[in-house]
Design an enzyme around this catalytic site. Structure first.
Site, PDB file in Angstrom:
ATOM      1  N   ASP A 262      -6.607   6.752   3.646  1.00  0.00           N
ATOM      2  CA  ASP A 262      -6.647   7.272   2.278  1.00  0.00           C
ATOM      3  C   ASP A 262      -5.217   7.501   1.803  1.00  0.00           C
ATOM      4  O   ASP A 262      -4.425   8.162   2.486  1.00  0.00           O
ATOM      5  CB  ASP A 262      -7.429   8.584   2.231  1.00  0.00           C
ATOM      6  N   ASN A 270      -1.213   8.214 -10.467  1.00  0.00           N
ATOM      7  CA  ASN A 270      -1.810   7.773 -11.733  1.00  0.00           C
ATOM      8  C   ASN A 270      -1.381   8.664 -12.890  1.00  0.00           C
ATOM      9  O   ASN A 270      -1.069   8.181 -13.987  1.00  0.00           O
ATOM     10  CB  ASN A 270      -3.336   7.763 -11.618  1.00  0.00           C
ATOM     11  N   ASP A 279      -2.332   0.825  -9.972  1.00  0.00           N
ATOM     12  CA  ASP A 279      -2.900  -0.439  -9.481  1.00  0.00           C
ATOM     13  C   ASP A 279      -1.868  -1.220  -8.673  1.00  0.00           C
ATOM     14  O   ASP A 279      -2.199  -1.846  -7.654  1.00  0.00           O
ATOM     15  CB  ASP A 279      -3.385  -1.280 -10.658  1.00  0.00           C
ATOM     16  N   GLU A 305      -8.918   4.730  -3.691  1.00  0.00           N
ATOM     17  CA  GLU A 305      -7.687   4.635  -2.900  1.00  0.00           C
ATOM     18  C   GLU A 305      -7.971   4.657  -1.406  1.00  0.00           C
ATOM     19  O   GLU A 305      -7.071   4.887  -0.591  1.00  0.00           O
ATOM     20  CB  GLU A 305      -6.730   5.772  -3.262  1.00  0.00           C
TER      21      GLU A 305
END
Length: 381
Positions: A262, A270, A279, A305
């Site tokens: 993770d 973000n 991205d 993620e």
């Protein structure tokens, strides 16, 4: 066997195939060579119609145009196969072959024996086409795809047979009588050759269409099993791979390790850098993850993620060493154009009697333990 009737049967079959290809055409045909194949089939149908000697037009016209369209069809078939295989197309050489075949037919029709039948075009074409047929066979044989292997090999053998038959036939005609018409060759050995040609036409057309269909199905399946952003196999592919790994472990007793990964603080990436940059981070992370694994290991995007890796034939100690190396490799320091990347890793080694849910739950608990301990670390269940 009536050769005229066989020629007309070939014309009808080819015309039907070309018509159906035209009706069913799509934009995808440009990439797989099917659009070029369609034009090749149409030219071949026209060539057979012209060479059938139906007396609808002067013999000189039918000979010249029939050979010209025949050469064009052979060149287009060759080009379509190269497109299908992703190989370069030698346009100049194909154009030269078409010009020479047409010139040979013209010289025979108007200079060597005007108004009389001649086998010179047939002999010349036999040698000219044989090379392309053999190259087609070699291309299909040397570039197999697993899902197309059997069909490719059958089509390759058909091209090989035609590539060997054409020059042998041409050589036999060369030592014989040149002033014979196409339909005056002794039927005892001419008819079997044309019969094989008819089978060859049907089989190679069906074979090429089947290969296009099978490759399209394989590509669709690959897209369904691939994550569009990272290029890694997706969760559906993971389910299939997990089932295979469990089956192999239960049958052969070979252990494997499930590694859940993770990205740390991805929401902050973000929020601070934007989703577009997020991205990019996911794509870069996926590349580093795949590059850090061994050849026998597999990486997957689990969702968001989260990523998963299946480590083949790996016990606890080896899995932890590999995970530590991955942790260091996928991380990066802060850069002006790229946020810092780190990840937490949770490991679970297969144990006899494990189900997919059981091993996933242990790996998930280990992942949460790594996060609770401060992230950017490896934990094992």
């Amino acid at each position: 066997m009536d050769i005229h009737t066989l020629f007309l049967a070939q014309t009808c079959a080819l015309a039907a195939i070309a018509t159906m290809l035209w009706v069913a055409r799509s934009d995808a045909d440009e990439g797989n060579g099917l659009r070029t194949w369609m034009w090749a089939v149409g030219c071949q149908a026209l060539a057979y119609l012209l060479l059938a000697n139906l007396k609808w037009w002067p013999n000189s016209v039918s000979t010249l145009l029939g050979n010209a369209f025949g050469a064009l069809s052979v060149a287009l078939f060759f080009a379509a196969i190269r497109q299908f295989l992703g190989a370069p197309i030698p346009l100049r050489r194909l154009a030269l072959m078409c010009a020479l075949v047409t010139a040979a037919a013209a010289s025979t029709t108007f200079f060597y024996a005007p108004g009389k039948p001649s086998l010179i075009p047939t002999i010349f074409n036999g040698f000219a086409y044989a090379g392309l047929e053999l190259l087609n066979a070699l291309a299909f044989w040397r570039k197999p795809r697993p899902e197309l292997l059997r069909v490719q090999r059958i089509v390759a053998l058909l091209y090989l047979a035609m590539g060997l038959l054409l020059p042998v036939r041409a050589a036999l005609l060369l030592v014989g009588e040149l002033n014979l018409g196409q339909f005056s060759i002794p039927a005892a050995w001419n008819a079997p050759i044309y019969l094989f040609g008819f089978i060859y036409i049907i089989a190679t057309n069906l074979g090429f269409l089947q290969m296009c269909k099978m490759r399209a199905e394989a590509d669709v399946r690959l897209q369904a099993l691939t994550d569009g952003l990272t290029g890694l196999p997706n969760r559906r592919a993971l389910d299939e791979a997990m089932a295979g790994a469990l089956g192999a472990a239960q049958r052969q007793g070979q252990p494997f390790t499930l590694l859940m990964i993770d990205l740390d603080f991805f929401k902050a990436i973000n929020d601070n850098f934007g989703h577009h940059r997020g991205d990019e981070v996911l794509a870069i992370f996926a590349q580093r993850l795949r590059a850090g694994l061994r050849a026998q290991d597999q990486a997957f995007r689990y969702g968001g993620e989260e990523f998963v890796a299946l480590l083949a034939n790996t016990q606890a100690d080896g899995a932890k060493l590999l995970a530590e190396r991955l942790r260091q490799q996928v991380g990066s320091g802060a850069q002006p154009s790229m946020p810092a990347i780190s990840a937490s890793f949770g490991l679970a080694v297969w144990q006899p009697g494990d189900s997919a849910d059981a091993i996933f739950q242990r790996a998930d608990r280990a992942l949460y333990q790594a996060k609770a301990l401060g992230r950017d670390r490896v934990a094992m269940a």
